[in-house]
Design an enzyme around this catalytic site. Sequence first.
Site, PDB file in Angstrom:
ATOM      1  N   HIS A 266       0.831  -1.207   0.000  1.00  0.00           N
ATOM      2  CA  HIS A 266       0.000   0.000   0.000  1.00  0.00           C
ATOM      3  C   HIS A 266       0.869   1.263   0.000  1.00  0.00           C
ATOM      4  O   HIS A 266       1.842   1.363   0.744  1.00  0.00           O
ATOM      5  CB  HIS A 266      -0.931  -0.016   1.204  1.00  0.00           C
ATOM      6  CG  HIS A 266      -1.802  -1.237   1.267  1.00  0.00           C
ATOM      7  ND1 HIS A 266      -2.645  -1.600   0.240  1.00  0.00           N
ATOM      8  CD2 HIS A 266      -1.956  -2.193   2.225  1.00  0.00           C
ATOM      9  CE1 HIS A 266      -3.293  -2.713   0.563  1.00  0.00           C
ATOM     10  NE2 HIS A 266      -2.889  -3.092   1.765  1.00  0.00           N
ATOM     11  N   ALA A 290       4.465  -3.545   9.730  1.00  0.00           N
ATOM     12  CA  ALA A 290       3.781  -4.033   8.528  1.00  0.00           C
ATOM     13  C   ALA A 290       4.699  -3.995   7.309  1.00  0.00           C
ATOM     14  O   ALA A 290       4.547  -4.809   6.387  1.00  0.00           O
ATOM     15  CB  ALA A 290       2.531  -3.204   8.264  1.00  0.00           C
ATOM     16  N   GLY A 294       5.795  -6.631   3.871  1.00  0.00           N
ATOM     17  CA  GLY A 294       5.486  -6.181   2.522  1.00  0.00           C
ATOM     18  C   GLY A 294       4.072  -5.673   2.376  1.00  0.00           C
ATOM     19  O   GLY A 294       3.534  -5.608   1.270  1.00  0.00           O
ATOM     20  N   LYS A 295       3.435  -5.290   3.483  1.00  0.00           N
ATOM     21  CA  LYS A 295       2.065  -4.783   3.428  1.00  0.00           C
ATOM     22  C   LYS A 295       2.027  -3.286   3.137  1.00  0.00           C
ATOM     23  O   LYS A 295       1.110  -2.802   2.459  1.00  0.00           O
ATOM     24  CB  LYS A 295       1.356  -5.075   4.752  1.00  0.00           C
ATOM     25  CG  LYS A 295       1.221  -6.560   5.070  1.00  0.00           C
ATOM     26  CD  LYS A 295       0.683  -6.789   6.480  1.00  0.00           C
ATOM     27  CE  LYS A 295       0.565  -8.275   6.789  1.00  0.00           C
ATOM     28  NZ  LYS A 295       0.113  -8.516   8.184  1.00  0.00           N
ATOM     29  N   ILE A 296       2.990  -2.563   3.673  1.00  0.00           N
ATOM     30  CA  ILE A 296       3.075  -1.116   3.480  1.00  0.00           C
ATOM     31  C   ILE A 296       4.370  -0.805   2.733  1.00  0.00           C
ATOM     32  O   ILE A 296       5.443  -1.302   3.109  1.00  0.00           O
ATOM     33  CB  ILE A 296       3.059  -0.362   4.826  1.00  0.00           C
ATOM     34  CG1 ILE A 296       1.795  -0.716   5.628  1.00  0.00           C
ATOM     35  CG2 ILE A 296       3.166   1.138   4.610  1.00  0.00           C
ATOM     36  CD1 ILE A 296       0.491  -0.297   4.983  1.00  0.00           C
TER      37      ILE A 296
END
Length: 351
Positions: A266, A290, A294-296
């Site tokens: 994101h 996060a 690799g989410k942010i």
Amino acid sequence: MPSKLLKNPTRPLEVQPGRSVSELTDEMLATGFQGRKLAETVDVWARMLRDKKTTIWLGLAGAMVPAGMRRIISYLIRRRMIDALVTTGANLYHDLYESKGKKHYVGSHIVDDLMLRKHYVDRIYDVFADETGFYKADLWVENDFCPRLHDNRRYSSREILCELGKFLQEYKAEKDSITLSAYESGVPIFCPALNDSALGFAIMFANRRKNRRIILDALKDVDESSKVTELAGSTSVIYLGGGVPKNFIQQTAVIAGYQTRHDRSHSYAIQISMDVPMWGGLSGCTFEEAQSWGKINRRAKKVTCYSDVTLALPIVSQALGEKFKRLRRNVPVFEWGRNGNLKINYERKVL
């Protein structure tokens, strides 16, 4: 080095009659603590809205509708300040209840709860509700809405809630309804814990008492939601509270990355929460943590404001409404196929 670190002095706030909320939050960017984080929340959200091709996820936890946040969420949907919503069954059920013209009531957290039970009054901290009215709403879902759903078809929660929005439109429900606003604005709603609510058990009772076989496919939810992040130009996230809605949106970046073999983390991130990270729970997880998943995105514009949502959201939303009296956005338009296939096009709109 010290001269670079000591370049931007804080500026004390002054009381200025007639100043708008957005002017106040702009000035709060030069203050400290959570006041500045609140102002940064407005700033990052505004950046999302100015981005030419981003899809904005909103994660809405808890029971914010009884607390009076319903019209604000509806406003954000209709102005397309958000593009996809993940929320709890509680928010959707209480929204459905108010869609019928019913109310929640100002109460008190200092009260004899056994007395409330005697009078069939339910308490949500300092808000009261009529349990008899809830029971009638349950029957309304079971007897009037559920006949619209087909037996043996595997529904995602998005599909059920889209059908519910259509039902509310035909019923001529209040326009402030979150579900109706989403349906009329083309904003998908996912409720990965729909069964953990009165809305879910009303559908269950239709199966039990009317020999129906309405099927809620939780894995279809995962498939559809990950495709949103997978196919979007970029994605932004806003978390009001934590819990299931937050993690459900976070995981779309991981799944989309697996599927495309590209970084789908994101690009912008906001969270307003009272939860803290040291207990290890997802609700208090920082955006820095996060990033390890690799989410942010490592270059993401991000901010965490530690505040009660019912304090921060009205201020942030008012400031955004003032900043964007006319909002020009490339709005994602979702085209859903019968089997959960998805196409996303972007249309330039003035909202």
